[in-house]
Structures are given as structure tokens and as C-alpha cells.
Write a protein that holds these residues in place. Structure first.
Motif, PDB file in Angstrom:
ATOM      1  N   PRO A   1       0.832  -1.212   0.000  1.00  0.00           N
ATOM      2  CA  PRO A   1       0.000   0.000   0.000  1.00  0.00           C
ATOM      3  C   PRO A   1       0.866   1.261   0.000  1.00  0.00           C
ATOM      4  CG  PRO A   1      -0.882  -1.597   1.543  1.00  0.00           C
ATOM      5  CD  PRO A   1       0.437  -2.158   1.077  1.00  0.00           C
ATOM      6  N   GLY A   2       0.555   2.197  -0.845  1.00  0.00           N
ATOM      7  CA  GLY A   2       1.299   3.444  -0.934  1.00  0.00           C
ATOM      8  C   GLY A   2       2.374   3.460  -1.994  1.00  0.00           C
ATOM      9  N   ALA A   3       2.780   2.248  -2.479  1.00  0.00           N
ATOM     10  CA  ALA A   3       3.871   2.194  -3.443  1.00  0.00           C
ATOM     11  C   ALA A   3       3.486   2.853  -4.766  1.00  0.00           C
ATOM     12  CB  ALA A   3       4.296   0.744  -3.669  1.00  0.00           C
ATOM     13  N   GLN A   4       2.285   2.572  -5.248  1.00  0.00           N
ATOM     14  CA  GLN A   4       1.851   3.146  -6.512  1.00  0.00           C
ATOM     15  C   GLN A   4       1.726   4.669  -6.413  1.00  0.00           C
ATOM     16  OE1 GLN A   4       1.585   1.637  -9.299  1.00  0.00           O
ATOM     17  NE2 GLN A   4       1.463  -0.539  -8.814  1.00  0.00           N
ATOM     18  N   ALA A  12       3.798   7.445  -8.613  1.00  0.00           N
ATOM     19  CA  ALA A  12       3.060   8.436  -9.402  1.00  0.00           C
ATOM     20  C   ALA A  12       3.277   9.864  -8.924  1.00  0.00           C
ATOM     21  CB  ALA A  12       1.571   8.096  -9.373  1.00  0.00           C
ATOM     22  N   ARG A  13       3.370  10.050  -7.610  1.00  0.00           N
ATOM     23  CA  ARG A  13       3.376  11.410  -7.054  1.00  0.00           C
ATOM     24  C   ARG A  13       4.737  11.907  -6.565  1.00  0.00           C
ATOM     25  NH1 ARG A  13      -1.568  13.984  -8.138  1.00  0.00           N
ATOM     26  NH2 ARG A  13      -3.298  12.543  -7.772  1.00  0.00           N
ATOM     27  N   CYS A  14       5.603  10.994  -6.179  1.00  0.00           N
ATOM     28  CA  CYS A  14       6.814  11.408  -5.455  1.00  0.00           C
ATOM     29  C   CYS A  14       8.117  11.109  -6.186  1.00  0.00           C
ATOM     30  CB  CYS A  14       6.871  10.733  -4.083  1.00  0.00           C
ATOM     31  SG  CYS A  14       5.327  10.755  -3.141  1.00  0.00           S
ATOM     32  N   SER A  15       8.152  10.030  -6.941  1.00  0.00           N
ATOM     33  CA  SER A  15       9.429   9.530  -7.456  1.00  0.00           C
ATOM     34  C   SER A  15      10.086  10.449  -8.478  1.00  0.00           C
ATOM     35  CB  SER A  15       9.245   8.140  -8.056  1.00  0.00           C
ATOM     36  OG  SER A  15       8.379   8.195  -9.186  1.00  0.00           O
ATOM     37  N   SER A  16       9.318  11.244  -9.203  1.00  0.00           N
ATOM     38  CA  SER A  16       9.924  12.099 -10.223  1.00  0.00           C
ATOM     39  C   SER A  16      10.853  13.138  -9.604  1.00  0.00           C
ATOM     40  CB  SER A  16       8.843  12.784 -11.055  1.00  0.00           C
ATOM     41  OG  SER A  16       8.011  13.583 -10.231  1.00  0.00           O
ATOM     42  N   ASN A  30      14.708   2.861   6.224  1.00  0.00           N
ATOM     43  CA  ASN A  30      14.023   3.714   7.196  1.00  0.00           C
ATOM     44  C   ASN A  30      13.246   2.842   8.191  1.00  0.00           C
ATOM     45  OD1 ASN A  30      14.954   5.853   5.699  1.00  0.00           O
ATOM     46  ND2 ASN A  30      12.987   6.294   4.732  1.00  0.00           N
ATOM     47  N   ASN A  31      13.211   3.268   9.432  1.00  0.00           N
ATOM     48  CA  ASN A  31      12.509   2.483  10.461  1.00  0.00           C
ATOM     49  C   ASN A  31      11.410   3.291  11.148  1.00  0.00           C
ATOM     50  OD1 ASN A  31      14.125   4.178  12.036  1.00  0.00           O
ATOM     51  ND2 ASN A  31      14.411   2.633  13.641  1.00  0.00           N
ATOM     52  N   GLY A  32      10.786   4.214  10.401  1.00  0.00           N
ATOM     53  CA  GLY A  32       9.705   5.004  10.986  1.00  0.00           C
ATOM     54  C   GLY A  32       8.456   4.171  11.216  1.00  0.00           C
ATOM     55  N   SER A  33       7.638   4.618  12.146  1.00  0.00           N
ATOM     56  CA  SER A  33       6.391   3.914  12.449  1.00  0.00           C
ATOM     57  C   SER A  33       5.363   4.176  11.358  1.00  0.00           C
ATOM     58  CB  SER A  33       5.847   4.381  13.802  1.00  0.00           C
ATOM     59  OG  SER A  33       5.613   5.779  13.780  1.00  0.00           O
ATOM     60  N   ALA A  34       4.344   3.321  11.292  1.00  0.00           N
ATOM     61  CA  ALA A  34       3.269   3.485  10.315  1.00  0.00           C
ATOM     62  C   ALA A  34       2.467   4.742  10.632  1.00  0.00           C
ATOM     63  CB  ALA A  34       2.363   2.262  10.331  1.00  0.00           C
ATOM     64  N   VAL A  35       1.957   5.368   9.586  1.00  0.00           N
ATOM     65  CA  VAL A  35       1.137   6.570   9.732  1.00  0.00           C
ATOM     66  C   VAL A  35      -0.336   6.172   9.680  1.00  0.00           C
ATOM     67  CG1 VAL A  35       0.519   8.798   8.709  1.00  0.00           C
ATOM     68  CG2 VAL A  35       2.904   8.036   8.706  1.00  0.00           C
ATOM     69  N   MET A  45      -2.676   9.194   1.842  1.00  0.00           N
ATOM     70  CA  MET A  45      -1.507   9.872   2.389  1.00  0.00           C
ATOM     71  C   MET A  45      -0.845   9.040   3.476  1.00  0.00           C
ATOM     72  SD  MET A  45      -1.149  13.862   3.500  1.00  0.00           S
ATOM     73  CE  MET A  45      -1.750  14.354   1.888  1.00  0.00           C
ATOM     74  N   ALA A  46      -1.648   8.420   4.309  1.00  0.00           N
ATOM     75  CA  ALA A  46      -1.097   7.550   5.349  1.00  0.00           C
ATOM     76  C   ALA A  46      -0.333   6.387   4.711  1.00  0.00           C
ATOM     77  CB  ALA A  46      -2.215   7.038   6.251  1.00  0.00           C
ATOM     78  N   ASP A  47      -0.872   5.811   3.651  1.00  0.00           N
ATOM     79  CA  ASP A  47      -0.231   4.671   2.994  1.00  0.00           C
ATOM     80  C   ASP A  47       1.101   5.059   2.357  1.00  0.00           C
ATOM     81  OD1 ASP A  47      -2.264   2.959   3.697  1.00  0.00           O
ATOM     82  OD2 ASP A  47      -3.280   3.042   1.752  1.00  0.00           O
ATOM     83  N   VAL A  48       1.128   6.189   1.631  1.00  0.00           N
ATOM     84  CA  VAL A  48       2.366   6.559   0.952  1.00  0.00           C
ATOM     85  C   VAL A  48       3.441   6.948   1.959  1.00  0.00           C
ATOM     86  CG1 VAL A  48       1.834   9.023   0.582  1.00  0.00           C
ATOM     87  CG2 VAL A  48       3.342   7.807  -1.013  1.00  0.00           C
ATOM     88  N   LEU A  49       3.053   7.607   3.041  1.00  0.00           N
ATOM     89  CA  LEU A  49       4.049   7.961   4.052  1.00  0.00           C
ATOM     90  C   LEU A  49       4.545   6.729   4.790  1.00  0.00           C
ATOM     91  CD1 LEU A  49       2.571  11.299   5.458  1.00  0.00           C
ATOM     92  CD2 LEU A  49       4.642  11.004   4.099  1.00  0.00           C
ATOM     93  N   THR A  50       3.669   5.775   5.049  1.00  0.00           N
ATOM     94  CA  THR A  50       4.104   4.526   5.671  1.00  0.00           C
ATOM     95  C   THR A  50       5.068   3.788   4.751  1.00  0.00           C
ATOM     96  OG1 THR A  50       2.054   4.319   6.943  1.00  0.00           O
ATOM     97  CG2 THR A  50       3.316   2.301   6.578  1.00  0.00           C
TER      98      THR A  50
END
Length: 450
Positions: free
Chosen positions: A333-336, A340-344, A420-425, A407-412
Motif C-alpha cells: 500500500p502506498g507504493a503506486q 506516481a506522485r513522489c518519485s519524479s 528507514n525504520n519510521g512507524s506506520a502513519v 496519504m497515510a499509505d504513501v508515508l508509511t
């Protein structure tokens, strides 16, 4: 006998109450009591005073994009209601025009206005208490002789009665605000001491980066406390540790990295955003190279703080975008959304395009409290203006493009990729910040000093 005891108890209570009233309403002494300021300060004094104003970042709080310099009116949220910064122009009626040098000193270093009322500690007088006498004199001279008077009445706070009563703040100051000016540490070199003076005093870095206690006091005010600059949540942002924390602080930063960040607003690890963008635009970029080196030297000497993660984890890059890893990750979840939104801008490998666009791999904001990550994704970042030139790349707001869940999915996804070892959003966290924050302005905002 009983009546006598009751009388004694009543007398004791009356004495305690009277002592408390006297303490709360007293006017603190100033080293400048009875001393007149220079009637016509020379150019060197005024130049030094302007520099102290830059170190102290007075303009960021006492000005707004739509107001005259230092005329106040900036809304600041507190747990009990909003307050508004005051007019500190030399206007006789609504500003500090009638302040003597001693009055000015009491306001800056003691948190007490000319009329005797106590200032809310949103004014960082616990840090300014460490200013040396010369800096206070120079700052006073600059405000009195170089800032244009503006007749603008101060706005009352939104704090309801009885919480808006100021006299209890005297006891807060007595408990939590230092009374002595900064003293050099004989065990440290000159560069460290200059850095310590700026960071602990005029720079008031702890106001944002130090965790607060139950009374909203900074838990530490200098390098002797592991809480000092250990990272803190403040007004919808998480100000990270400025200490040697392995992943959540500056352990991977060099002194040159710190200097570059403060001087240019960016380095190989990131770009200023959130509240730090204001501090850069109005303060740190105007500091001398020697002072920036001193700050870096001091900060890099601080050991890991009280919020340090377990020492058995040191971030190392893990390639989550390799030909073998990427296909499996695309179903996360969040990878797509990331592709689409962040990788460029931030690159599929999370390494960004430093120093212009921040890497997400190893970013402190992706391994600490999620407030900053959510806030900047929702609202974008303010324009970074370095040496008078606005940046060409700016993080845009995604509050209209992404739902709370997306937003929670992409940040997670980001907070658990590339090592990275951040907690889930949680989507509830996104929703809460969405409701109480606004998009950052895309306008170039430069707060004028004159």
C-alpha cells in the motif's frame, strides 16, 4: 487553645498570600537601573545591534507578511488559546518607545513588560536571559534608532479568564527561567563557547527542539541536560534532535553539513522546511561564517540525547527499488502513489536530488514522530529564499490530491523503505492535521528589518 491555633493558622495564610502577591507583582531588578542609554549610538553599535536582532530572529515573530516590520500581530497557538505577538517598534503609544534600557532589559531577559505585566513564555526570555549586557545594549540602541515607529495597538489574547491572568507567570519564571547570563565553559575551546552562547542564548534553538514538561517548560536549557535539543513536537511540526542521535539526530552530519544547512538552507541530507524555513529565511543565513562554524562545532560535540533510538540500529541504505525488490514492493500500500506522485522529484531509489531536492532515504523526518512528514505532505513547504533568490523547487501541497488513507499509505511506504525504520502513519493522524493546518504560501515571503 483551639481559637489561638486557628488564629495562628489564619495569620500564617495571610502572610503567605501577601508574600505571594508581593513576589508576583514585584519589578525585577536590572543591571541597567538608573543607567541612561547612549543618546547617539555610533555606527558600530547599531551594526552590532542589528546583528543581535538577526541572531535572535526577532523579525520572524514580531512581523507578518502584511504588516510593518516589528509591529507585531502574529498569531501563535498555545494549549490554552491563541496569543498575538506585540508591537516592538519605538512607538511611544503602542510600542516600546517609552522603554528605558532597564525596561527593555527586563522585557528581554526577565519576561516583564514596562507596565509590570508578565510576558507569556512564547517569548523565549528563558533563552534570552543568557544574553550578555553588551548585546542587550546594542539591541536596544538598534530598535530605538533604526526601526521605524508604527502606531499599531497590540491585540489581546484569545485565552479565556481566568487562564489569561498574568501574575501566576511570575512563579513559572521563578521555577523555570534562569536569572544569570551565559558563562563560558573553561573546559571547552573558544569556538565551542561561541557556539554554545548563540545556540543556548539569542538563537533560542531549544524553544523548538527541546521537549517540554507538564508546565510547558523546556526540560533542559543547556548542554548539561540530555533533554536539551533532544527533539520535540511543536505546533504541528516535529523539530528533530540536534544532538548526536544515531538516526533521529545529526550523527551522520559533519560540521560542514551543519554550516551548509544554516547558510544555504540545504545540504546532502535535506532542505529546510516548516518552521526551520522561517528561521533560515530571516536569521541563520545572515550569520557570519565564524558564528556558523561555532554553532556546528558546538552541536556536533553534543552526545545522543534522551530521545535517541536504541543504539543497536544505525541507518544504512537498503535498495528497495532494485529489479528484484521493486516488483514485490509495488504491491505494498502506498507504493503506486509514491511512484506516481513522489518519485519524479525524490527519485525511485529515495535518494532525491541533493542538495536541491531532499532524499527520503535516511531522512530524519521519516524516522521520528510523523507530524512533520504529514504536515509537509499535506501543506507543502514555504519558499526558501537564499541570498535574496527564491528557490526553484518547492514541495507542493497534496491535501487536495490525496485522501487521508492514501496519504497515510504513501508515508508509511516511505517510512519503511530504504532502511528507514519510521512507524506506520494512521489516517486519523492525517485527518487531525488536515483539519487544523493550512497550505504553505507559494509566495516569496521576505520579512523586512527596516
Amino acid at each position: 487553645m483551639l481559637k489561638r491555633r486557628i488564629s495562628l493558622w489564619l495569620l500564617a495564610i495571610i502572610i503567605i498570600v501577601l508574600a505571594a502577591v508581593l513576589y508576583a507583582t514585584r519589578t525585577p531588578k536590572s543591571v541597567f537601573d538608573g543607567q541612561a542609554a547612549l543618546a547617539t549610538p555610533n555606527a558600530d553599535v547599531l551594526k552590532r545591534g542589528e546583528y543581535v536582532a538577526r541572531l535572535s530572529d526577532c523579525v520572524a515573530c514580531h512581523s507578518t507578511p502584511d504588516s510593518a516590520p516589528f509591529s507585531g500581530g502574529l498569531k501563535m497557538a498555545t494549549p490554552v488559546g491563541n496569543i498575538y505577538t506585540s508591537n516592538i517598534t519605538p512607538d511611544d503609544a503602542t510600542g516600546i518607545g517609552r522603554y528605558t534600557l532597564a525596561d527593555f532589559d527586563r522585557a528581554v531577559r526577565k519576561g516583564v513588560a514596562k507596565d509590570g505585566h508578565r510576558l507569556y513564555p512564547a517569548m523565549p526570555f528563558p533563552s534570552y536571559a543568557k544574553l550578555n549586557d553588551q548585546d542587550v545594549q546594542d539591541l536596544y540602541a538598534w530598535f530605538k534608532h533604526q526601526v521605524k515607529p508604527v502606531n499599531q495597538a497590540n491585540k489581546e489574547s484569545d485565552i479565556p479568564w481566568p487562564l489569561n491572568m498574568r501574575w501566576p507567570l511570575a512563579f513559572w519564571s521563578g521555577a523555570f527561567a534562569p536569572t544569570a547570563t551565559w558563562q563560558a565553559n573553561a573546559q571547552q575551546d573558544e569556538l565551542w563557547n561561541r557556539g554554545a552562547y548563540i545556540v543556548e542564548g539569542p538563537g533560542h534553538c531549544g524553544s523548538c527542539h527541546t521537549p517540554r514538561g507538564l508546565a510547558f517548560n523546556e526540560k533542559g536549557l543547556d548542554s548539561s541536560s540530555p533533554d536539551f535539543l533532544a527533539g520535540a513536537l511543536l505546533d504541528g511540526w516535529y523539530a528533530p534532535s540536534l544532538r548526536g542521535d544515531s538516526n533521529t539526530g545529526m550523527a551522520r552530519w559533519s560540521e560542514d553539513d551543519v554550516v551548509a544547512f544554516l547558510k544555504t538552507g540545504r545540504n546532502q541530507h535535506g532542505v529546510v522546511f516548516g518552521s526551520m524555513a522561517d528561521a533560515f529565511n530571516n536569521s541563520t543565513q545572515f550569520m557570519s561564517d565564524n558564528d556558523l562554524k561555532a554553532i556546528a562545532h558546538y552541536l556536533k560535540a553534543l552526545p545522543a540525547g534522551s530521545n535517541n533510538q536504541p543504539v543497536n540500529f544505525n541507518w544504512q541504505y537498503q535498495d528497495s527499488s532494485s529489479k528484484l525488490a521493486l516488483p514485490a514492493r509495488l504491491h505494498t500500500p502506498g507504493a503506486q502513489t509514491f511512484i506516481a506522485r513522489c518519485s519524479s522529484c525524490h527519485s525511485p531509489d529515495g535518494k532525491g536530488q541533493a542538495p536541491w531536492i531532499s532524499p527520503l532515504a535516511g531522512a530524519t523526518s521519516m524516522m521520528v514522530d510523523d507530524a512533520s512528514a504529514i504536515n509537509v505532505t499535506l501543506n507543502g513547504s514555504a519558499r526558501v529564499v537564499a541570498d535574496g533568490m527564491p528557490d526553484a523547487y518547492r514541495m507542493p501541497p497534496f491535501r487536495k490530491q490525496l485522501s487521508d488513507q492514501e496519504m497515510a499509505d504513501v508515508l508509511t511506504f516511505i517510512r519503511t523503505s530504504w532502511g528507514n525504520n519510521g512507524s506506520a502513519v494512521k489516517p486519523e493522524s492525517v485527518k487531525a492535521l488536515r483539519e487544523r493546518t493550512d497550505p504553505a504560501s507559494s509566495n516569496v515571503i521576505i520579512l523586512q528589518m527596516r
